[in-house]
Motif scaffolding. Structure first.
Motif: not given
Length: 721
Positions: A621-623, A602-603, A414-416, A596-598
């Motif tokens: 990043a949400l998208a 992670l993916q 979970v990235a916050m 978004q890059r991070i």
């Protein structure tokens, strides 16, 4: 909407399961000019994208012939409003399964009662006149079978030949020909009772969401000059002023402009303790004013208030199928014809090839048709998904579809965002140092200088003064010093309140004070100083503090082995200070494209990423994330981009949302096991001659009811935190 097509919506009565929705979908698609169709069982609606010349009445007629009375929803009622309207209410003659009626007055109950009464009379006739007993049971059978067979024929003509009604009709008629009219009549009665129970269970789920709409009062007290008049809440204008008395529900989303009171938000947010609110504080439609009269300024129309947005998102989510549901629907389209073939083979092969008794094996073949009914299997997933979405909405957890609900349980990271997600998003005064004056005195002076300012740091000082109940004297000769602070006089003393750098231009500070200020800076706190004349009299340390439940929410994620990371555009020192408090990894000073890059990195490392944020800079990043989650106070852009939303800004709700996904998928697994397990057992026992038609239909009806009731257990889910 496509420029070449129109969109129309219909109210469809009597849909209780995915099999019903499938028949409605197929029938609507066969009408000329229809481009696309979306059916919502939970909302009882059909949405059709069609050419301008499409015959809408033909759509309603075809679906009505299937046993689902259908009426167009006028465009003005296209979306259910916060006032509980959910489209036009059909006339009494149009209703088949009308949730506005008590369940015992619906047509399904009347049909089941008629069939049951006819069966009792048949037993009585058979006892008095045994020679005509067979025909009395045939007559009782027809009472229930004729409506079922009519629906089967209409379904076949509308493109759904392999329906439960078809299987039931073949089995019942076949039973009559082999002399089992009594059993056939009982089977039909049990089928009608099963349908009735399905309807009752489905209506419970619908009522759960309709209950949300009912939270908002129908009327409101609109203030017009010196007059107050009662108006429909749905007609409240934006920026209108509304009077809310103690004990009344708030009729619209708004902002308090006058009065202080405790607001009970439990109906909307689940918070157990009323919140004290005053001028400038937001209030939600449907919450309860408990203490004193307040006046609020309306900030959202009825169709856009919190409750309406929840209902709209849940409706959209319920129309979006989960991967498991899509698979089961595809499977059932092959499964049902296969059951017909299997039943035929069981009835024909043993007598033809092995010289077995025709009547006995035809009977077993008919029983297999009933065992093979896919209702319980087809409803196993959508019933659980719908119940879970409704339960989540009750706690402010909005998920945009079954696919999102299914995906969440696989989350590994979970990235916050920091500000507004892990923290309150509002700076607070954390420390006050008085030098030669008491803390109360310097807070009083600083608040006097900041009165009327909207700067975040000024608001923090004013909020602390209000919380500490510090008197705020009048200030004179106020003047802003751009980029530095504010000057003025209080009680005849010249004051300056501003940044540490600006203060040091006017005076020097001791080594001890500098050490304490550096400690504040290391903790990520912003420092302001108060000067009286040219002497430092006070120091204020201000920081956007973590949410009260942030640590507990993160700990709940870690217990499941889910990693956490903070992605923020804030400066490194402040971010690390918050990260140290919460025990999480920090990546700071990031641009939107960096976040978004991070997420993508992670993916690529094999993580299933949920991204949580509340700002425009979080949208990319949400998208990109596997699941994007917007925090409740977030921007419209974040809410639109995200797959899910946490309305009430609790960090612990992230863990709860994942917990809801886990418990829902476990429930679906149980449902599938019940549906297939009972069928497997009955299939074996029927082929070897241990069970017959009655156990077969009892198993099917029982499995459907068990699956539905098991799914409905999710309506009682209250979260884990």
């Amino acid at each position: 909407m496509d420029a070449h097509f129109n969109t129309s919506r219909f109210r469809v009565e009597g849909m209780d399961c995915a099999a019903c929705a499938s028949k409605v979908d197929i029938a609507a698609r066969r009408v000329a000019g229809v481009e696309d169709v979306s059916v919502s069982v939970m909302n009882g609606t059909l949405t059709v994208k069609h050419a301008a010349d499409a015959d809408l009445q033909d759509i309603a007629t075809r679906i009505g012939n299937l046993g689902y009375p259908t009426t167009p929803i006028p465009a003005s009622n296209d979306r259910p409003s916060a006032q509980g309207a959910s489209g036009p209410v059909p006339t009494q003659g149009d209703r088949d399964h009308d949730e506005s009626l008590p369940w015992w007055k619906t047509k399904r109950v009347l049909l089941a009662l008629a069939c049951g009464t006819a069966l009792l009379l048949a037993y009585l006739v058979g006892w008095i006149r045994p020679e005509i007993g067979h025909w009395s049971f045939v007559a009782a059978l027809l009472v229930g079978l004729v409506p079922i067979a009519r629906r089967a024929l209409a379904g076949a003509l509308a493109g759904s030949p392999f329906s439960i009604e078809t299987l039931m009709s073949i089995a019942a008629i076949g039973a009559v020909f082999i002399g089992a009219a009594e059993e056939a009549a009982m089977v039909v009665l049990l089928f009608l009772v099963g349908e009735l129970l399905e309807g009752v269970a489905a209506s419970r789920a619908r009522a759960n969401i309709k209950g949300l709409a009912d939270l908002v009062p129908k009327t409101a007290m609109l203030v017009e000059g010196d007059m107050v008049r009662e108006v429909p809440a749905a007609a409240l204008p934006l920026a209108g002023i509304v009077l809310v008395r103690p004990g009344d529900r708030v009729p619209a989303d708004g902002e308090i402009v006058e009065g202080n009171s405790a607001i009970d938000e439990a109906p909307v947010t689940g918070e157990s303790v009323p919140k004290s609110k005053g001028p400038g504080d937001p209030v939600f439609a449907g919450t309860i004013n408990t203490d004193a009269v307040i006046r609020i300024r309306v900030t959202a129309k009825a169709a856009d208030n919190t409750i309406a947005r929840v209902i709209a998102l849940v409706e959209e989510a319920q129309e979006s199928k989960a991967p498991t549901e899509r698979f089961i629907n595809r499977f059932s389209r092959v499964y049902t014809p296969a059951v017909l073939v299997a039943g035929a083979l069981v009835a024909v092969v043993p007598p033809l090839l092995f010289g077995q008794v025709w009547g006995e094996w035809i009977y077993r073949g008919l029983a297999i048709l009933l065992i093979g009914c896919p209702c319980a299997l087809v409803i196993s997933t959508p019933a659980a998904i719908a119940a879970a979405l409704s339960a989540g909405a009750r706690r402010g957890l909005l998920l945009k579809g079954g696919a999102v609900l299914e995906q969440l349980r696989t989350t590994t990271m979970v990235a916050m965002d920091k500000t507004g997600t892990l923290t309150e998003g509002k700076p607070k005064v954390t420390d006050i140092i008085g030098i030669g004056r008491s803390e109360t005195q310097i807070l009083s002076m600083a608040a006097a200088l900041e009165t009327g300012s909207s700067h975040p740091l000024a608001l923090a000082i004013l909020a602390r003064a209000k919380a500490d109940k510090v008197p705020i004297p009048p200030a004179f000769d106020l003047k802003a010093v751009p980029g530095k602070g504010v000057v003025g006089s209080v009680g005849g003393e010249a004051l300056f309140l501003g940044s540490l750098a600006a203060g040091m231009e006017k005076t020097s500070i001791t080594h001890d004070l500098r050490t304490r200020i550096e400690a504040f800076n290391d903790a990520g706190k912003t420092v302001s100083v108060l000067l009286i004349g040219d002497v430092i009299a006070g120091v204020f340390a201000i920081r956007d503090e973590p949410r009260a439940d942030a640590r507990a929410g993160l700990d709940a994620l870690r217990k499941w082995g889910i990693g956490t990371v903070m992605l923020t555009g804030d400066n490194q020192r402040t971010a690390e200070a918050i990260g140290d408090m919460l025990g999480m990894k920090v990546l700071a000073e990031l641009l939107p494209e960096d976040k978004q890059r991070i997420v993508r990195t992670l993916q690529a490392e094999g993580q299933v990423v949920a991204k949580v944020g509340d700002g425009i800079n979080d949208a990319p990043a949400l998208a990109a994330a596997d699941t994007g989650i917007a925090m409740g106070g977030g921007t419209d852009v974040a809410l639109e981009t995200a797959d899910a939303a946490i309305l009430h800004g609790r960090v612990s709700d992230i863990a709860d949302m994942i917990a809801l996904s886990k418990v829902t998928m476990a429930n679906i697994g149980q449902n599938i096991a019940i549906a297939l397990g009972l069928k497997a057992v009955l299939l074996v026992t029927t082929i070897i001659g241990m069970t017959g038609l009655w156990p077969a239909i009892l198993a099917d009806t029982g499995a459907t009811v068990l699956v539905t009731l098991n799914a409905m257990r999710l309506l009682g889910w209250r979260g884990t935190t």
